[in-house]
Scaffold this motif. Structure first.
Motif, PDB file in Angstrom:
ATOM      1  N   PHE A  33       1.070  -1.313   0.148  1.00  0.00           N
ATOM      2  CA  PHE A  33      -0.061   0.160  -0.120  1.00  0.00           C
ATOM      3  C   PHE A  33       0.817   1.206   0.069  1.00  0.00           C
ATOM      4  CE2 PHE A  33      -2.939  -3.238   1.668  1.00  0.00           C
ATOM      5  CZ  PHE A  33      -4.191  -2.641   0.789  1.00  0.00           C
ATOM      6  N   CYS A  34       0.480   2.164  -0.917  1.00  0.00           N
ATOM      7  CA  CYS A  34       1.223   3.333  -0.985  1.00  0.00           C
ATOM      8  C   CYS A  34       1.268   4.346   0.402  1.00  0.00           C
ATOM      9  CB  CYS A  34       0.667   4.316  -1.835  1.00  0.00           C
ATOM     10  SG  CYS A  34       1.442   5.923  -2.122  1.00  0.00           S
ATOM     11  N   GLY A  35      -0.011   4.740   0.852  1.00  0.00           N
ATOM     12  CA  GLY A  35      -0.112   5.651   1.939  1.00  0.00           C
ATOM     13  C   GLY A  35       0.520   7.038   1.940  1.00  0.00           C
ATOM     14  N   ARG A  36       1.133   7.333   0.839  1.00  0.00           N
ATOM     15  CA  ARG A  36       1.656   8.555   0.699  1.00  0.00           C
ATOM     16  C   ARG A  36       0.855   9.682   1.268  1.00  0.00           C
ATOM     17  NH1 ARG A  36       4.827  10.831  -4.733  1.00  0.00           N
ATOM     18  NH2 ARG A  36       5.676  12.675  -3.654  1.00  0.00           N
ATOM     19  N   CYS A  37      -0.425   9.660   0.790  1.00  0.00           N
ATOM     20  CA  CYS A  37      -1.106  10.752   1.140  1.00  0.00           C
ATOM     21  C   CYS A  37      -1.569  11.033   2.646  1.00  0.00           C
ATOM     22  CB  CYS A  37      -2.570  10.673   0.255  1.00  0.00           C
ATOM     23  SG  CYS A  37      -3.358   8.952   0.619  1.00  0.00           S
ATOM     24  N   CYS A  38      -1.111   9.991   3.269  1.00  0.00           N
ATOM     25  CA  CYS A  38      -1.561   9.802   4.823  1.00  0.00           C
ATOM     26  C   CYS A  38      -0.166  10.061   5.813  1.00  0.00           C
ATOM     27  CB  CYS A  38      -1.820   8.327   5.352  1.00  0.00           C
ATOM     28  SG  CYS A  38      -3.177   7.767   4.466  1.00  0.00           S
ATOM     29  N   TYR A  39       0.786  10.615   4.991  1.00  0.00           N
ATOM     30  CA  TYR A  39       1.988  11.209   5.714  1.00  0.00           C
ATOM     31  C   TYR A  39       1.855  12.547   5.698  1.00  0.00           C
ATOM     32  CZ  TYR A  39       4.264   6.515   5.657  1.00  0.00           C
ATOM     33  OH  TYR A  39       4.471   5.146   6.022  1.00  0.00           O
ATOM     34  N   GLN A  40       1.994  13.195   6.721  1.00  0.00           N
ATOM     35  CA  GLN A  40       2.122  14.869   7.070  1.00  0.00           C
ATOM     36  C   GLN A  40       0.788  15.260   6.534  1.00  0.00           C
ATOM     37  OE1 GLN A  40       4.371  16.141   9.035  1.00  0.00           O
ATOM     38  NE2 GLN A  40       5.431  14.431   8.697  1.00  0.00           N
ATOM     39  N   THR A  41      -0.137  14.287   7.001  1.00  0.00           N
ATOM     40  CA  THR A  41      -1.662  14.785   6.430  1.00  0.00           C
ATOM     41  C   THR A  41      -2.198  15.941   7.173  1.00  0.00           C
ATOM     42  OG1 THR A  41      -4.135  14.070   6.334  1.00  0.00           O
ATOM     43  CG2 THR A  41      -2.866  13.326   8.227  1.00  0.00           C
ATOM     44  N   GLU A  42      -2.820  16.931   6.438  1.00  0.00           N
ATOM     45  CA  GLU A  42      -3.600  18.030   7.003  1.00  0.00           C
ATOM     46  C   GLU A  42      -4.820  17.979   6.740  1.00  0.00           C
ATOM     47  OE1 GLU A  42      -1.652  21.379   4.961  1.00  0.00           O
ATOM     48  OE2 GLU A  42       0.139  20.901   5.820  1.00  0.00           O
ATOM     49  N   MET A  43      -5.557  16.761   6.688  1.00  0.00           N
ATOM     50  CA  MET A  43      -6.825  16.552   6.222  1.00  0.00           C
ATOM     51  C   MET A  43      -7.783  17.101   7.233  1.00  0.00           C
ATOM     52  SD  MET A  43      -9.053  15.377   4.042  1.00  0.00           S
ATOM     53  CE  MET A  43      -7.828  14.274   3.203  1.00  0.00           C
ATOM     54  N   PRO A  44      -8.916  17.890   6.804  1.00  0.00           N
ATOM     55  CA  PRO A  44      -9.720  18.720   7.687  1.00  0.00           C
ATOM     56  C   PRO A  44     -10.639  17.656   8.045  1.00  0.00           C
ATOM     57  CG  PRO A  44      -9.661  19.717   5.593  1.00  0.00           C
ATOM     58  CD  PRO A  44      -8.701  18.561   5.466  1.00  0.00           C
ATOM     59  N   LEU A  45     -11.269  17.888   9.058  1.00  0.00           N
ATOM     60  CA  LEU A  45     -12.582  16.989   9.520  1.00  0.00           C
ATOM     61  C   LEU A  45     -13.863  17.650   9.682  1.00  0.00           C
ATOM     62  CD1 LEU A  45     -10.611  14.980  12.117  1.00  0.00           C
ATOM     63  CD2 LEU A  45     -11.111  14.240   9.812  1.00  0.00           C
ATOM     64  N   THR A  46     -15.054  17.163   9.162  1.00  0.00           N
ATOM     65  CA  THR A  46     -16.409  17.758   9.587  1.00  0.00           C
ATOM     66  C   THR A  46     -16.568  17.134  11.153  1.00  0.00           C
ATOM     67  OG1 THR A  46     -17.689  15.692   8.709  1.00  0.00           O
ATOM     68  CG2 THR A  46     -17.046  17.675   7.290  1.00  0.00           C
ATOM     69  N   GLU A  47     -17.660  17.953  11.708  1.00  0.00           N
ATOM     70  CA  GLU A  47     -17.865  17.264  12.873  1.00  0.00           C
ATOM     71  C   GLU A  47     -18.710  15.802  12.727  1.00  0.00           C
ATOM     72  OE1 GLU A  47     -17.496  18.270  16.069  1.00  0.00           O
ATOM     73  OE2 GLU A  47     -16.390  20.125  15.198  1.00  0.00           O
ATOM     74  N   GLU A  48     -19.227  15.592  11.603  1.00  0.00           N
ATOM     75  CA  GLU A  48     -19.772  14.300  11.212  1.00  0.00           C
ATOM     76  C   GLU A  48     -18.719  13.329  11.359  1.00  0.00           C
ATOM     77  OE1 GLU A  48     -20.769  16.932   9.464  1.00  0.00           O
ATOM     78  OE2 GLU A  48     -23.012  17.016   9.975  1.00  0.00           O
ATOM     79  N   ASP A  49     -17.670  13.720  10.700  1.00  0.00           N
ATOM     80  CA  ASP A  49     -16.407  12.908  10.649  1.00  0.00           C
ATOM     81  C   ASP A  49     -16.113  12.258  11.938  1.00  0.00           C
ATOM     82  OD1 ASP A  49     -16.362  13.045   7.591  1.00  0.00           O
ATOM     83  OD2 ASP A  49     -14.870  14.591   7.922  1.00  0.00           O
ATOM     84  N   ILE A  50     -16.012  13.371  12.764  1.00  0.00           N
ATOM     85  CA  ILE A  50     -15.354  13.215  13.989  1.00  0.00           C
ATOM     86  C   ILE A  50     -16.393  12.362  14.862  1.00  0.00           C
ATOM     87  CG2 ILE A  50     -14.897  14.313  16.394  1.00  0.00           C
ATOM     88  CD1 ILE A  50     -13.946  16.664  14.661  1.00  0.00           C
ATOM     89  N   ALA A  51     -17.647  12.522  14.743  1.00  0.00           N
ATOM     90  CA  ALA A  51     -18.646  11.725  15.325  1.00  0.00           C
ATOM     91  C   ALA A  51     -18.610  10.237  15.143  1.00  0.00           C
ATOM     92  CB  ALA A  51     -20.057  12.334  15.199  1.00  0.00           C
ATOM     93  N   THR A  52     -18.483  10.019  13.697  1.00  0.00           N
ATOM     94  CA  THR A  52     -18.266   8.752  13.272  1.00  0.00           C
ATOM     95  C   THR A  52     -17.097   7.938  13.883  1.00  0.00           C
ATOM     96  OG1 THR A  52     -19.430   9.280  11.172  1.00  0.00           O
ATOM     97  CG2 THR A  52     -18.036   7.328  11.182  1.00  0.00           C
ATOM     98  N   ILE A  53     -16.113   8.583  13.918  1.00  0.00           N
ATOM     99  CA  ILE A  53     -14.671   8.094  14.608  1.00  0.00           C
ATOM    100  C   ILE A  53     -14.965   7.805  15.915  1.00  0.00           C
ATOM    101  CG2 ILE A  53     -12.341   8.409  14.784  1.00  0.00           C
ATOM    102  CD1 ILE A  53     -12.213   9.926  11.976  1.00  0.00           C
TER     103      ILE A  53
END
Length: 142
Positions: free
Chosen positions: A17-37
């Protein structure tokens, strides 16, 4: 927003698996994303960091909190909507959806997926930035 939507990318490279996009991620989250996690048993403080009032995925040792040692997402079926849409991103200058040049599989994204992602991505950006607490103006000096 459609949680089941995602851009289809084969993230395997040389049998891993590459995973390159998951290094030094700056991925913004919605409140729905947070609630799901959080519904998976994680505490917000574990996986969220706020930058300029925007909740983002936390990095640990330079990697997304949820990226395992084999470069796989440990919450893949419940990942944030921004992760589902990546490598499609919004070009802030043009307001159009584009494929991020950072992704080694960028050429595998179809025009159809790009068009479908654009409307969702615009809604996502509006939602994330509308969540941000408004800056209070400082009182004027006499």
């Amino acid at each position: 927003m459609r949680r089941n939507f995602g851009v289809r990318v084969d993230c395997m490279m040389d049998g891993m698996f590459c995973g390159r996009c998951c290094y030094q991620t700056e991925m913004p989250l919605t409140e729905e994303d947070i609630a799901t996690i959080e519904s998976l048993g994680f505490r917000r403080e574990e996986f969220v960091i706020e930058v300029d009032g925007i909740p983002r995925l936390r990095n640990v040792n330079g990697r997304c909190y949820f990226l395992d040692e084999s470069n796989r997402c440990s919450i893949y079926e419940h990942r944030p909507i921004g992760c589902r849409i990546y490598p499609v991103v919004l070009d802030v200058e043009t307001g159009k959806a584009v494929v991020d040049d950072f992704c080694p599989k960028k050429d595998s994204i179809s025009r159809k997926d790009l068009r479908r992602a654009e409307a969702i991505l615009r809604k996502l950006v509006r939602k994330i930035y509308s969540q941000r607490p408004r800056q209070q103006s400082s009182p004027s000096s006499p």
